[in-house]
Design a protein around this motif. Structure first.
Motif, PDB file in Angstrom:
ATOM      1  N   MET A   2       0.825  -1.182   0.000  1.00 49.08           N
ATOM      2  CA  MET A   2       0.000   0.000   0.000  1.00 49.08           C
ATOM      3  C   MET A   2       0.871   1.247   0.000  1.00 49.08           C
ATOM      4  N   ARG A   3       2.015   1.162   0.611  1.00 45.31           N
ATOM      5  CA  ARG A   3       2.906   2.315   0.680  1.00 45.31           C
ATOM      6  C   ARG A   3       3.268   2.819  -0.721  1.00 45.31           C
ATOM      7  N   ARG A   4       3.318   1.918  -1.673  1.00 44.91           N
ATOM      8  CA  ARG A   4       3.656   2.295  -3.038  1.00 44.91           C
ATOM      9  C   ARG A   4       2.672   3.327  -3.593  1.00 44.91           C
ATOM     10  N   TYR A   5       1.417   3.225  -3.197  1.00 42.43           N
ATOM     11  CA  TYR A   5       0.392   4.136  -3.698  1.00 42.43           C
ATOM     12  C   TYR A   5       0.358   5.458  -2.937  1.00 42.43           C
ATOM     13  N   LEU A   6       1.009   5.499  -1.795  1.00 44.11           N
ATOM     14  CA  LEU A   6       0.978   6.693  -0.957  1.00 44.11           C
ATOM     15  C   LEU A   6       2.375   7.299  -0.809  1.00 44.11           C
ATOM     16  N   LYS A   7       3.138   7.353  -1.877  1.00 43.46           N
ATOM     17  CA  LYS A   7       4.517   7.839  -1.802  1.00 43.46           C
ATOM     18  C   LYS A   7       4.594   9.293  -1.372  1.00 43.46           C
ATOM     19  N   SER A   8       3.626  10.097  -1.740  1.00 43.28           N
ATOM     20  CA  SER A   8       3.691  11.514  -1.424  1.00 43.28           C
ATOM     21  C   SER A   8       3.142  11.843  -0.039  1.00 43.28           C
ATOM     22  N   VAL A   9       2.651  10.846   0.687  1.00 50.46           N
ATOM     23  CA  VAL A   9       2.066  11.057   2.005  1.00 50.46           C
ATOM     24  C   VAL A   9       3.066  10.619   3.068  1.00 50.46           C
ATOM     25  N   SER A  10       3.168  11.379   4.147  1.00 51.58           N
ATOM     26  CA  SER A  10       4.113  11.053   5.205  1.00 51.58           C
ATOM     27  C   SER A  10       3.739   9.743   5.899  1.00 51.58           C
ATOM     28  N   ASP A  11       4.734   9.096   6.501  1.00 51.02           N
ATOM     29  CA  ASP A  11       4.506   7.830   7.199  1.00 51.02           C
ATOM     30  C   ASP A  11       3.506   7.988   8.349  1.00 51.02           C
ATOM     31  N   ARG A  12       3.606   9.095   9.045  1.00 51.46           N
ATOM     32  CA  ARG A  12       2.688   9.311  10.166  1.00 51.46           C
ATOM     33  C   ARG A  12       1.250   9.445   9.671  1.00 51.46           C
ATOM     34  N   SER A  13       1.054  10.125   8.556  1.00 52.19           N
ATOM     35  CA  SER A  13      -0.301  10.258   8.019  1.00 52.19           C
ATOM     36  C   SER A  13      -0.853   8.921   7.555  1.00 52.19           C
ATOM     37  N   VAL A  14       0.006   8.050   7.039  1.00 52.61           N
ATOM     38  CA  VAL A  14      -0.452   6.724   6.623  1.00 52.61           C
ATOM     39  C   VAL A  14      -0.961   5.953   7.841  1.00 52.61           C
ATOM     40  N   ALA A  15      -0.223   6.020   8.950  1.00 56.86           N
ATOM     41  CA  ALA A  15      -0.670   5.346  10.172  1.00 56.86           C
ATOM     42  C   ALA A  15      -1.970   5.964  10.690  1.00 56.86           C
ATOM     43  N   LEU A  16      -2.071   7.281  10.625  1.00 55.36           N
ATOM     44  CA  LEU A  16      -3.289   7.948  11.075  1.00 55.36           C
ATOM     45  C   LEU A  16      -4.468   7.633  10.164  1.00 55.36           C
ATOM     46  N   LEU A  17      -4.211   7.480   8.871  1.00 56.85           N
ATOM     47  CA  LEU A  17      -5.279   7.069   7.954  1.00 56.85           C
ATOM     48  C   LEU A  17      -5.802   5.684   8.309  1.00 56.85           C
ATOM     49  N   GLY A  18      -4.906   4.797   8.717  1.00 49.32           N
ATOM     50  CA  GLY A  18      -5.330   3.473   9.162  1.00 49.32           C
ATOM     51  C   GLY A  18      -6.215   3.551  10.391  1.00 49.32           C
ATOM     52  N   ALA A  19      -5.837   4.390  11.358  1.00 48.15           N
ATOM     53  CA  ALA A  19      -6.650   4.565  12.562  1.00 48.15           C
ATOM     54  C   ALA A  19      -7.998   5.188  12.215  1.00 48.15           C
ATOM     55  N   TRP A  20      -7.981   6.177  11.325  1.00 50.28           N
ATOM     56  CA  TRP A  20      -9.213   6.831  10.894  1.00 50.28           C
ATOM     57  C   TRP A  20     -10.142   5.827  10.210  1.00 50.28           C
ATOM     58  N   GLY A  21      -9.584   4.979   9.366  1.00 47.84           N
ATOM     59  CA  GLY A  21     -10.382   3.955   8.690  1.00 47.84           C
ATOM     60  C   GLY A  21     -10.979   2.957   9.666  1.00 47.84           C
ATOM     61  N   LEU A  22     -10.213   2.599  10.682  1.00 52.96           N
ATOM     62  CA  LEU A  22     -10.707   1.672  11.700  1.00 52.96           C
ATOM     63  C   LEU A  22     -11.863   2.289  12.485  1.00 52.96           C
ATOM     64  N   ILE A  23     -11.742   3.553  12.837  1.00 54.95           N
ATOM     65  CA  ILE A  23     -12.826   4.248  13.543  1.00 54.95           C
ATOM     66  C   ILE A  23     -14.079   4.297  12.670  1.00 54.95           C
ATOM     67  N   ALA A  24     -13.907   4.685  11.410  1.00 59.61           N
ATOM     68  CA  ALA A  24     -15.047   4.777  10.496  1.00 59.61           C
ATOM     69  C   ALA A  24     -15.709   3.415  10.300  1.00 59.61           C
ATOM     70  N   ALA A  25     -14.914   2.379  10.125  1.00 61.31           N
ATOM     71  CA  ALA A  25     -15.474   1.033   9.933  1.00 61.31           C
ATOM     72  C   ALA A  25     -16.229   0.573  11.177  1.00 61.31           C
ATOM     73  N   THR A  26     -15.707   0.860  12.348  1.00 64.56           N
ATOM     74  CA  THR A  26     -16.381   0.472  13.586  1.00 64.56           C
ATOM     75  C   THR A  26     -17.732   1.164  13.719  1.00 64.56           C
ATOM     76  N   VAL A  27     -17.776   2.441  13.406  1.00 68.89           N
ATOM     77  CA  VAL A  27     -19.047   3.177  13.481  1.00 68.89           C
ATOM     78  C   VAL A  27     -20.060   2.590  12.505  1.00 68.89           C
ATOM     79  N   ILE A  28     -19.629   2.278  11.308  1.00 71.66           N
ATOM     80  CA  ILE A  28     -20.541   1.723  10.295  1.00 71.66           C
ATOM     81  C   ILE A  28     -21.045   0.353  10.726  1.00 71.66           C
ATOM     82  N   VAL A  29     -20.179  -0.488  11.258  1.00 72.02           N
ATOM     83  CA  VAL A  29     -20.591  -1.832  11.703  1.00 72.02           C
ATOM     84  C   VAL A  29     -21.569  -1.732  12.868  1.00 72.02           C
ATOM     85  N   VAL A  30     -21.278  -0.882  13.843  1.00 73.06           N
ATOM     86  CA  VAL A  30     -22.185  -0.733  14.990  1.00 73.06           C
ATOM     87  C   VAL A  30     -23.552  -0.217  14.534  1.00 73.06           C
ATOM     88  N   ALA A  31     -23.561   0.724  13.599  1.00 75.43           N
ATOM     89  CA  ALA A  31     -24.841   1.232  13.089  1.00 75.43           C
ATOM     90  C   ALA A  31     -25.620   0.135  12.375  1.00 75.43           C
TER      91      ALA A  31
END
Length: 100
Positions: free
Chosen positions: A1-30
């Protein structure tokens, strides 16, 4: 996946993963609530908004701070206006509203 996000910082990639996990959890609970397995989600949307804002705050230290500020502002507006704590859950809610 890193190959597709070359212009994004490593920290933002990790934060995007956390953001996706939060969003997925909200959708599943709903969805579980909509199917009738639980009667109420209670504080879940507010906790998800708090986590989402926390992730956005951590993103302020990255070069992509504009995107994280936009995420915080849009998530807060979505929660106040339509009760959706993340941008993906707001999009899903609006799609359901207009296509049903």
């Amino acid at each position: 996946m890193r190959r597709y996000l070359k212009s994004v910082s490593d920290r933002s990639v990790a934060l995007l993963g956390a953001w996706g996990l939060i969003a997925a959890t909200v959708i599943v609970v709903a969805q579980v609530r909509n199917w009738g397995f639980i009667s109420s989600t209670g504080p879940v949307p507010w906790m998800a908004l708090a986590l989402n804002l926390g992730v956005s705050a951590l993103g302020l230290a990255t070069p992509e701070r504009g995107w994280w500020i936009a995420n915080a502002v849009l998530s807060t507006l979505a929660m106040l206006l339509i009760g959706a704590s993340t941008i993906p859950s707001a999009i899903i809610g609006l799609v359901r509203l207009f296509w049903n």
